[in-house]
Motif scaffolding. Structure first.
Motif, PDB file in Angstrom:
ATOM      1  N   SER A 126       0.852  -1.185   0.000  1.00 31.88           N
ATOM      2  CA  SER A 126       0.000   0.000   0.000  1.00 31.88           C
ATOM      3  C   SER A 126       0.889   1.237   0.000  1.00 31.88           C
ATOM      4  CB  SER A 126      -0.926   0.005   1.227  1.00 31.88           C
ATOM      5  OG  SER A 126      -0.159   0.075   2.420  1.00 31.88           O
ATOM      6  N   ASN A 127       0.268   2.399   0.086  1.00 27.23           N
ATOM      7  CA  ASN A 127       1.010   3.662   0.151  1.00 27.23           C
ATOM      8  C   ASN A 127       0.507   4.461   1.353  1.00 27.23           C
ATOM      9  OD1 ASN A 127       2.706   5.803  -0.521  1.00 27.23           O
ATOM     10  ND2 ASN A 127       1.187   6.756  -1.849  1.00 27.23           N
ATOM     11  N   PRO A 128       0.896   4.061   2.562  1.00 26.61           N
ATOM     12  CA  PRO A 128       0.423   4.778   3.753  1.00 26.61           C
ATOM     13  C   PRO A 128       0.988   6.191   3.812  1.00 26.61           C
ATOM     14  CG  PRO A 128       2.145   3.221   4.343  1.00 26.61           C
ATOM     15  CD  PRO A 128       1.827   2.973   2.907  1.00 26.61           C
ATOM     16  N   THR A 129       0.354   7.036   4.594  1.00 29.00           N
ATOM     17  CA  THR A 129       0.830   8.403   4.768  1.00 29.00           C
ATOM     18  C   THR A 129       2.144   8.388   5.534  1.00 29.00           C
ATOM     19  OG1 THR A 129      -1.424   9.262   4.788  1.00 29.00           O
ATOM     20  CG2 THR A 129       0.292  10.670   5.723  1.00 29.00           C
ATOM     21  N   ALA A 130       3.191   8.910   4.913  1.00 27.07           N
ATOM     22  CA  ALA A 130       4.518   8.939   5.538  1.00 27.07           C
ATOM     23  C   ALA A 130       4.740  10.310   6.185  1.00 27.07           C
ATOM     24  CB  ALA A 130       5.603   8.662   4.503  1.00 27.07           C
ATOM     25  N   ILE A 131       4.825  10.327   7.503  1.00 21.68           N
ATOM     26  CA  ILE A 131       4.997  11.572   8.251  1.00 21.68           C
ATOM     27  C   ILE A 131       6.487  11.872   8.401  1.00 21.68           C
ATOM     28  CG2 ILE A 131       4.570  12.735  10.452  1.00 21.68           C
ATOM     29  CD1 ILE A 131       2.108  10.943  10.759  1.00 21.68           C
ATOM     30  N   THR A 132       6.884  13.095   8.069  1.00 18.22           N
ATOM     31  CA  THR A 132       8.277  13.502   8.190  1.00 18.22           C
ATOM     32  C   THR A 132       8.641  13.698   9.661  1.00 18.22           C
ATOM     33  OG1 THR A 132       8.119  14.620   6.051  1.00 18.22           O
ATOM     34  CG2 THR A 132       9.998  15.179   7.452  1.00 18.22           C
ATOM     35  N   GLN A 133       9.777  13.098  10.059  1.00 19.38           N
ATOM     36  CA  GLN A 133      10.242  13.196  11.439  1.00 19.38           C
ATOM     37  C   GLN A 133      11.690  13.682  11.469  1.00 19.38           C
ATOM     38  OE1 GLN A 133       8.934   8.861  11.725  1.00 19.38           O
ATOM     39  NE2 GLN A 133       8.806   9.493  13.885  1.00 19.38           N
ATOM     40  N   ASN A 134      12.082  14.283  12.608  1.00 22.50           N
ATOM     41  CA  ASN A 134      13.490  14.641  12.775  1.00 22.50           C
ATOM     42  C   ASN A 134      14.232  13.446  13.371  1.00 22.50           C
ATOM     43  OD1 ASN A 134      12.909  14.568  15.507  1.00 22.50           O
ATOM     44  ND2 ASN A 134      12.886  16.804  15.758  1.00 22.50           N
ATOM     45  N   ASP A 135      15.506  13.623  13.703  1.00 25.10           N
ATOM     46  CA  ASP A 135      16.309  12.509  14.197  1.00 25.10           C
ATOM     47  C   ASP A 135      15.796  11.944  15.506  1.00 25.10           C
ATOM     48  OD1 ASP A 135      17.914  12.793  11.998  1.00 25.10           O
ATOM     49  OD2 ASP A 135      19.387  14.079  13.018  1.00 25.10           O
ATOM     50  N   ASP A 136      15.061  12.756  16.276  1.00 24.16           N
ATOM     51  CA  ASP A 136      14.513  12.287  17.551  1.00 24.16           C
ATOM     52  C   ASP A 136      13.123  11.680  17.412  1.00 24.16           C
ATOM     53  OD1 ASP A 136      16.778  13.164  18.929  1.00 24.16           O
ATOM     54  OD2 ASP A 136      15.978  15.202  19.113  1.00 24.16           O
ATOM     55  N   GLY A 137      12.615  11.592  16.172  1.00 25.30           N
ATOM     56  CA  GLY A 137      11.309  11.014  15.947  1.00 25.30           C
ATOM     57  C   GLY A 137      10.158  11.981  16.108  1.00 25.30           C
ATOM     58  N   VAL A 138      10.456  13.297  16.301  1.00 25.33           N
ATOM     59  CA  VAL A 138       9.409  14.295  16.473  1.00 25.33           C
ATOM     60  C   VAL A 138       8.804  14.627  15.107  1.00 25.33           C
ATOM     61  CG1 VAL A 138       8.869  16.621  17.266  1.00 25.33           C
ATOM     62  CG2 VAL A 138      10.542  15.227  18.498  1.00 25.33           C
ATOM     63  N   TYR A 139       7.476  14.699  15.060  1.00 25.21           N
ATOM     64  CA  TYR A 139       6.794  15.005  13.807  1.00 25.21           C
ATOM     65  C   TYR A 139       7.114  16.423  13.358  1.00 25.21           C
ATOM     66  CZ  TYR A 139       3.931  10.825  14.574  1.00 25.21           C
ATOM     67  OH  TYR A 139       3.504   9.536  14.772  1.00 25.21           O
ATOM     68  N   GLN A 140       7.289  16.581  12.036  1.00 23.22           N
ATOM     69  CA  GLN A 140       7.563  17.886  11.447  1.00 23.22           C
ATOM     70  C   GLN A 140       6.268  18.498  10.906  1.00 23.22           C
ATOM     71  OE1 GLN A 140      10.951  19.208  11.405  1.00 23.22           O
ATOM     72  NE2 GLN A 140      10.901  17.556  12.914  1.00 23.22           N
ATOM     73  N   PHE A 141       6.083  19.792  11.156  1.00 29.09           N
ATOM     74  CA  PHE A 141       4.873  20.498  10.724  1.00 29.09           C
ATOM     75  C   PHE A 141       5.242  21.644   9.784  1.00 29.09           C
ATOM     76  CE2 PHE A 141       3.591  18.428  14.588  1.00 29.09           C
ATOM     77  CZ  PHE A 141       2.258  18.093  14.376  1.00 29.09           C
ATOM     78  N   THR A 142       4.343  21.904   8.832  1.00 26.51           N
ATOM     79  CA  THR A 142       4.388  23.114   8.008  1.00 26.51           C
ATOM     80  C   THR A 142       3.167  23.933   8.378  1.00 26.51           C
ATOM     81  OG1 THR A 142       5.477  21.925   6.200  1.00 26.51           O
ATOM     82  CG2 THR A 142       4.439  24.041   5.677  1.00 26.51           C
ATOM     83  N   GLY A 143       3.370  24.923   9.201  1.00 28.47           N
ATOM     84  CA  GLY A 143       2.232  25.633   9.775  1.00 28.47           C
ATOM     85  C   GLY A 143       1.527  24.724  10.769  1.00 28.47           C
ATOM     86  N   ASP A 144       0.245  24.489  10.531  1.00 28.68           N
ATOM     87  CA  ASP A 144      -0.533  23.594  11.395  1.00 28.68           C
ATOM     88  C   ASP A 144      -0.671  22.197  10.833  1.00 28.68           C
ATOM     89  OD1 ASP A 144      -0.963  25.638  13.241  1.00 28.68           O
ATOM     90  OD2 ASP A 144      -2.785  26.325  12.212  1.00 28.68           O
ATOM     91  N   ASN A 145      -0.043  21.943   9.682  1.00 28.66           N
ATOM     92  CA  ASN A 145      -0.211  20.657   9.013  1.00 28.66           C
ATOM     93  C   ASN A 145       1.055  19.816   9.090  1.00 28.66           C
ATOM     94  OD1 ASN A 145      -2.845  21.378   8.111  1.00 28.66           O
ATOM     95  ND2 ASN A 145      -1.910  22.552   6.438  1.00 28.66           N
ATOM     96  N   LEU A 146       0.858  18.505   9.207  1.00 30.06           N
ATOM     97  CA  LEU A 146       1.986  17.585   9.191  1.00 30.06           C
ATOM     98  C   LEU A 146       2.644  17.578   7.820  1.00 30.06           C
ATOM     99  CD1 LEU A 146       0.508  14.522  11.101  1.00 30.06           C
ATOM    100  CD2 LEU A 146       2.499  15.842  11.814  1.00 30.06           C
ATOM    101  N   THR A 147       3.958  17.466   7.798  1.00 31.52           N
ATOM    102  CA  THR A 147       4.693  17.351   6.545  1.00 31.52           C
ATOM    103  C   THR A 147       4.745  15.880   6.153  1.00 31.52           C
ATOM    104  OG1 THR A 147       6.057  19.252   7.122  1.00 31.52           O
ATOM    105  CG2 THR A 147       6.864  17.821   5.378  1.00 31.52           C
ATOM    106  N   THR A 148       4.326  15.570   4.917  1.00 31.79           N
ATOM    107  CA  THR A 148       4.274  14.180   4.463  1.00 31.79           C
ATOM    108  C   THR A 148       5.051  14.013   3.162  1.00 31.79           C
ATOM    109  OG1 THR A 148       2.216  14.525   3.253  1.00 31.79           O
ATOM    110  CG2 THR A 148       2.029  13.822   5.549  1.00 31.79           C
ATOM    111  N   THR A 149       5.470  12.789   2.907  1.00 32.89           N
ATOM    112  CA  THR A 149       6.165  12.441   1.663  1.00 32.89           C
ATOM    113  C   THR A 149       5.631  11.103   1.184  1.00 32.89           C
ATOM    114  OG1 THR A 149       7.927  11.292   2.860  1.00 32.89           O
ATOM    115  CG2 THR A 149       8.268  13.639   2.390  1.00 32.89           C
ATOM    116  N   ASP A 150       6.114  10.652   0.001  1.00 34.12           N
ATOM    117  CA  ASP A 150       5.775   9.298  -0.438  1.00 34.12           C
ATOM    118  C   ASP A 150       6.330   8.301   0.572  1.00 34.12           C
ATOM    119  OD1 ASP A 150       4.304   9.798  -2.686  1.00 34.12           O
ATOM    120  OD2 ASP A 150       6.014   9.759  -4.055  1.00 34.12           O
ATOM    121  N   SER A 151       5.566   7.272   0.835  1.00 32.72           N
ATOM    122  CA  SER A 151       5.951   6.310   1.873  1.00 32.72           C
ATOM    123  C   SER A 151       7.126   5.447   1.424  1.00 32.72           C
ATOM    124  CB  SER A 151       4.766   5.420   2.217  1.00 32.72           C
ATOM    125  OG  SER A 151       4.449   4.582   1.122  1.00 32.72           O
ATOM    126  N   ASP A 152       7.888   4.964   2.404  1.00 32.05           N
ATOM    127  CA  ASP A 152       8.974   4.027   2.105  1.00 32.05           C
ATOM    128  C   ASP A 152       8.416   2.724   1.540  1.00 32.05           C
ATOM    129  OD1 ASP A 152      10.808   5.845   3.009  1.00 32.05           O
ATOM    130  OD2 ASP A 152      11.003   4.971   5.012  1.00 32.05           O
TER     131      ASP A 152
END
Length: 291
Positions: free
Chosen positions: A115-141
């Motif tokens: 499948s192609n689940p929503t891939a949430i962008t994280q920093n090295d500590d696993g914290v979710y990255q946001f653009t404004g109020d929205n989560l930053t997403t990319t194509d899933s691994d």
């Protein structure tokens, strides 16, 4: 058909509505229903045209899913991204296929193990990255890994994708999974993003999607085959009667039975079975047919 004079024949064969005589528009269905079913001394004494139009559209939708010939198609060349955008009026697919050099279609089977689940962008500590109020997403691994491999490589790993139910059956499993033992490729649909994803061996091929619509995408699509015209009237009448307050139950049951009977008749008519074609098919089934 009787003989036509020269001018009429030319207009008849040079028109642009080839084959459209077999259909009647939804607007005509609504108008005819208002004339035949609504009025003093008729089945429905009072009804607004807007109410009839609503039930007509709902009836057309329901008939489109399993009775009317509402299958549509689109053909594209699959790009390197291995994605196809779903049509705006897509409801469900009938089949996916790719064509060979002879124009023959080869079915592409659904892939249920990726499948192609929503891939949430994280920093090295696993914290979710946001653009404004929205989560930053990319194509899933998951998608990146799947599209980089060929179906033959994926099918070799099918054993690893099985559930724990087979862990104790090692050495006692025989044969191949028929779903993965083919080279026509795979697809899966990302409903949330409106994309179809293909396996890597489909890249560059001409793919056809045949799909079901609800026949309400555009005004020109809102039409009914004449074989199913009576079924439309019965469906609308049943919907009007069953939603009206203080309607006696025996009347509702009567219209329900008429609706089911007319829909069944429409299905039989639209099945378009021909004796000669059926005979030819059965000749290849080692059966002796008398005709």
């Amino acid at each position: 058909m009787g003989l036509l004079d020269g001018t009429t024949q030319k207009a008849y064969y040079e028109g642009s509505n080839f084959g459209n005589y077999q259909f009647t528009s939804l607007d005509n269905i609504i108008t005819n229903f208002m004339v035949a079913y609504v009025g003093e001394g008729k089945i429905i004494e009072k009804a607004r045209r807007t109410d009839v139009a609503f039930h007509a559209q709902r009836s057309l939708q329901e008939l489109s899913f399993d009775t009317l010939k509402s299958t549509k198609s689109q053909e594209i060349e699959v790009p390197s991204s291995l994605k196809m955008i779903l049509p705006h009026d897509y409801v469900n697919y009938v089949k996916f296929s790719w064509k060979d050099s002879a124009g023959m279609e080869h079915n592409i089977l659904p892939q249920s193990k990726s499948s192609n689940p929503t891939a949430i962008t994280q920093n090295d500590d696993g914290v979710y990255q946001f653009t404004g109020d929205n989560l930053t997403t990319t194509d899933s691994d998951t998608w990146e890994s799947y599209k980089s491999r060929t179906p033959s490589e994926n099918s070799k790993d099918d054993y690893n994708y099985d559930s724990d139910n087979f862990d104790l059956n090692i050495g006692r499993r025989y044969g191949l999974d028929p779903n993965s033992s083919q080279v026509n490729g795979f697809f899966y649909i990302d409903e949330n993003k409106g994309n179809v994803h293909f396996s890597s061996n489909i890249s560059g091929k001409t793919v056809t999607l045949k799909y079901i619509s609800d026949s309400l995408g555009t005004d020109s699509e809102m039409q009914v085959h004449k074989f199913a015209e009576e079924a439309m009237y019965k469906c609308i009448a049943y919907a009007m009667v069953s939603t009206k307050a203080n309607t006696q139950e025996y009347i509702v049951n009567r219209f329900r039975k008429e609706k089911f009977a007319s829909v069944r008749t429409a299905k039989l008519r639209l099945s378009n079975l021909k004796l000669e074609e059926l005979t030819q098919i059965l000749r290849g089934k080692s059966k002796q047919i008398k005709h």
